[in-house]
Scaffold this motif. Sequence first.
Motif, PDB file in Angstrom:
ATOM      1  N   ALA A  16       0.855  -1.187   0.000  1.00 43.58           N
ATOM      2  CA  ALA A  16       0.000   0.000   0.000  1.00 43.58           C
ATOM      3  C   ALA A  16       0.887   1.231   0.000  1.00 43.58           C
ATOM      4  CB  ALA A  16      -0.905  -0.004   1.228  1.00 43.58           C
ATOM      5  N   SER A  17       0.282   2.340  -0.318  1.00 44.82           N
ATOM      6  CA  SER A  17       0.948   3.631  -0.176  1.00 44.82           C
ATOM      7  C   SER A  17      -0.122   4.626   0.266  1.00 44.82           C
ATOM      8  CB  SER A  17       1.620   4.065  -1.481  1.00 44.82           C
ATOM      9  OG  SER A  17       0.691   4.083  -2.532  1.00 44.82           O
ATOM     10  N   ILE A  18       0.335   5.727   0.796  1.00 48.09           N
ATOM     11  CA  ILE A  18      -0.579   6.737   1.330  1.00 48.09           C
ATOM     12  C   ILE A  18      -0.401   8.024   0.539  1.00 48.09           C
ATOM     13  CG2 ILE A  18      -1.172   8.097   3.369  1.00 48.09           C
ATOM     14  CD1 ILE A  18      -0.068   5.746   5.044  1.00 48.09           C
ATOM     15  N   GLU A  19      -1.517   8.637   0.193  1.00 46.62           N
ATOM     16  CA  GLU A  19      -1.473   9.908  -0.511  1.00 46.62           C
ATOM     17  C   GLU A  19      -1.979  11.010   0.414  1.00 46.62           C
ATOM     18  OE1 GLU A  19      -3.356  12.176  -4.400  1.00 46.62           O
ATOM     19  OE2 GLU A  19      -3.506   9.987  -4.257  1.00 46.62           O
ATOM     20  N   ILE A  20      -1.147  12.025   0.614  1.00 50.70           N
ATOM     21  CA  ILE A  20      -1.528  13.182   1.417  1.00 50.70           C
ATOM     22  C   ILE A  20      -1.247  14.425   0.583  1.00 50.70           C
ATOM     23  CG2 ILE A  20      -1.086  14.491   3.524  1.00 50.70           C
ATOM     24  CD1 ILE A  20      -0.210  11.857   4.843  1.00 50.70           C
ATOM     25  N   GLU A  21      -2.283  15.206   0.369  1.00 51.26           N
ATOM     26  CA  GLU A  21      -2.182  16.431  -0.422  1.00 51.26           C
ATOM     27  C   GLU A  21      -1.452  16.193  -1.748  1.00 51.26           C
ATOM     28  OE1 GLU A  21      -0.680  19.659   1.946  1.00 51.26           O
ATOM     29  OE2 GLU A  21      -2.250  19.416   3.457  1.00 51.26           O
ATOM     30  N   HIS A  22      -1.877  15.165  -2.462  1.00 49.76           N
ATOM     31  CA  HIS A  22      -1.376  14.813  -3.791  1.00 49.76           C
ATOM     32  C   HIS A  22       0.068  14.321  -3.791  1.00 49.76           C
ATOM     33  CE1 HIS A  22      -5.101  16.444  -5.302  1.00 49.76           C
ATOM     34  NE2 HIS A  22      -4.833  17.618  -4.723  1.00 49.76           N
ATOM     35  N   VAL A  23       0.596  13.986  -2.627  1.00 51.18           N
ATOM     36  CA  VAL A  23       1.939  13.418  -2.539  1.00 51.18           C
ATOM     37  C   VAL A  23       1.798  11.968  -2.103  1.00 51.18           C
ATOM     38  CG1 VAL A  23       4.190  13.547  -1.404  1.00 51.18           C
ATOM     39  CG2 VAL A  23       2.949  15.657  -1.972  1.00 51.18           C
ATOM     40  N   LEU A  24       2.359  11.072  -2.918  1.00 49.48           N
ATOM     41  CA  LEU A  24       2.244   9.638  -2.671  1.00 49.48           C
ATOM     42  C   LEU A  24       3.474   9.132  -1.918  1.00 49.48           C
ATOM     43  CD1 LEU A  24       0.174   7.446  -3.400  1.00 49.48           C
ATOM     44  CD2 LEU A  24       1.564   6.930  -5.411  1.00 49.48           C
ATOM     45  N   SER A  25       3.250   8.389  -0.848  1.00 47.88           N
ATOM     46  CA  SER A  25       4.363   7.823  -0.076  1.00 47.88           C
ATOM     47  C   SER A  25       4.979   6.645  -0.834  1.00 47.88           C
ATOM     48  CB  SER A  25       3.867   7.340   1.288  1.00 47.88           C
ATOM     49  OG  SER A  25       3.096   6.150   1.139  1.00 47.88           O
ATOM     50  N   ARG A  26       6.083   6.170  -0.316  1.00 43.23           N
ATOM     51  CA  ARG A  26       6.669   4.933  -0.832  1.00 43.23           C
ATOM     52  C   ARG A  26       5.742   3.783  -0.484  1.00 43.23           C
ATOM     53  NH1 ARG A  26      12.786   5.516   1.400  1.00 43.23           N
ATOM     54  NH2 ARG A  26      13.259   7.430   0.283  1.00 43.23           N
ATOM     55  N   GLN A  27       5.809   2.738  -1.276  1.00 45.29           N
ATOM     56  CA  GLN A  27       5.015   1.544  -0.969  1.00 45.29           C
ATOM     57  C   GLN A  27       5.577   0.860   0.265  1.00 45.29           C
ATOM     58  OE1 GLN A  27       4.757  -1.118  -4.304  1.00 45.29           O
ATOM     59  NE2 GLN A  27       3.003  -0.021  -5.142  1.00 45.29           N
ATOM     60  N   PHE A  28       4.691   0.246   1.016  1.00 40.14           N
ATOM     61  CA  PHE A  28       5.105  -0.536   2.176  1.00 40.14           C
ATOM     62  C   PHE A  28       4.282  -1.813   2.210  1.00 40.14           C
ATOM     63  CE2 PHE A  28       1.983   2.640   3.385  1.00 40.14           C
ATOM     64  CZ  PHE A  28       1.023   1.915   4.083  1.00 40.14           C
ATOM     65  N   ASN A  29       4.853  -2.824   2.858  1.00 38.10           N
ATOM     66  CA  ASN A  29       4.180  -4.116   2.946  1.00 38.10           C
ATOM     67  C   ASN A  29       3.112  -4.093   4.024  1.00 38.10           C
ATOM     68  OD1 ASN A  29       5.698  -5.390   0.961  1.00 38.10           O
ATOM     69  ND2 ASN A  29       7.334  -5.904   2.390  1.00 38.10           N
ATOM     70  N   LEU A  30       1.994  -4.733   3.725  1.00 35.57           N
ATOM     71  CA  LEU A  30       0.915  -4.881   4.698  1.00 35.57           C
ATOM     72  C   LEU A  30       1.065  -6.210   5.418  1.00 35.57           C
ATOM     73  CD1 LEU A  30      -2.081  -3.676   2.490  1.00 35.57           C
ATOM     74  CD2 LEU A  30      -0.912  -2.397   4.280  1.00 35.57           C
ATOM     75  N   LYS A  31       1.058  -6.167   6.730  1.00 35.44           N
ATOM     76  CA  LYS A  31       1.172  -7.388   7.525  1.00 35.44           C
ATOM     77  C   LYS A  31      -0.161  -7.753   8.182  1.00 35.44           C
ATOM     78  CE  LYS A  31       6.035  -6.579   8.549  1.00 35.44           C
ATOM     79  NZ  LYS A  31       6.646  -7.353   7.559  1.00 35.44           N
ATOM     80  N   SER A  32      -1.171  -6.951   7.879  1.00 35.68           N
ATOM     81  CA  SER A  32      -2.502  -7.234   8.414  1.00 35.68           C
ATOM     82  C   SER A  32      -3.550  -6.741   7.432  1.00 35.68           C
ATOM     83  CB  SER A  32      -2.694  -6.571   9.781  1.00 35.68           C
ATOM     84  OG  SER A  32      -2.672  -5.171   9.653  1.00 35.68           O
ATOM     85  N   GLY A  33      -4.761  -7.238   7.632  1.00 34.19           N
ATOM     86  CA  GLY A  33      -5.890  -6.802   6.833  1.00 34.19           C
ATOM     87  C   GLY A  33      -6.244  -7.768   5.719  1.00 34.19           C
ATOM     88  N   THR A  34      -7.530  -7.808   5.431  1.00 31.64           N
ATOM     89  CA  THR A  34      -8.011  -8.591   4.301  1.00 31.64           C
ATOM     90  C   THR A  34      -8.455  -7.602   3.229  1.00 31.64           C
ATOM     91  OG1 THR A  34     -10.218  -8.720   5.278  1.00 31.64           O
ATOM     92  CG2 THR A  34      -8.725 -10.557   5.719  1.00 31.64           C
TER      93      THR A  34
END
Length: 177
Positions: free
Chosen positions: A90-108
């Motif tokens: 996943a990655s997070i977008e804040i004010e049109h800036v996208l973070s680096r991808q990171f691995n998800l260790k939880s969630g379906t």
Amino acid sequence: MLELERRNILPEHQADFRPGKSTIYNILRLERYAQNQLRCARRHSAVILFDIKAAFDSVWHDGLIYKLNDLRLPKYITNYLTSFLKNRTASIEIEHVLSRQFNLKSGTPQGSPLSPLLYIRYTADSMNDIPTHTEHGLFADDTALWTASNTMTYLSSRLQQSVDAFESWCKSWKLKL
């Protein structure tokens, strides 16, 4: 789903996401219990309802895979489900800036028809340590515990034992109420 139903390895009192067991199933169980306590024994009864915080997003992958392996399902099913969960990013977008991808260790995965089933299986043992004097109902990601007693003091004590057991289970499996 058919394999889990056929092998009877889903919780008996799990409503929602199952054929023939809508939310009303547990509501009717609770209503009958309360009526019986009032009519037959004139006892005090109480119910407490829980909601798991971000339930589907909080399913711990390694914990779920451990539980799936413990079911001794055919290897191809376990392998498929493991690959379905692992290496998600996943990655997070804040004010049109996208973070680096990171691995998800939880969630379906949201929207997947498998996600509710995986959540149900992840929480299937959540009632194992609940004292026998307490009834329970599972509604998708919500849980209800109810019990009765002759005195309010004893009722409170009985319900607290059950709450403590459920909270302990939640903590062990990385879920927050």
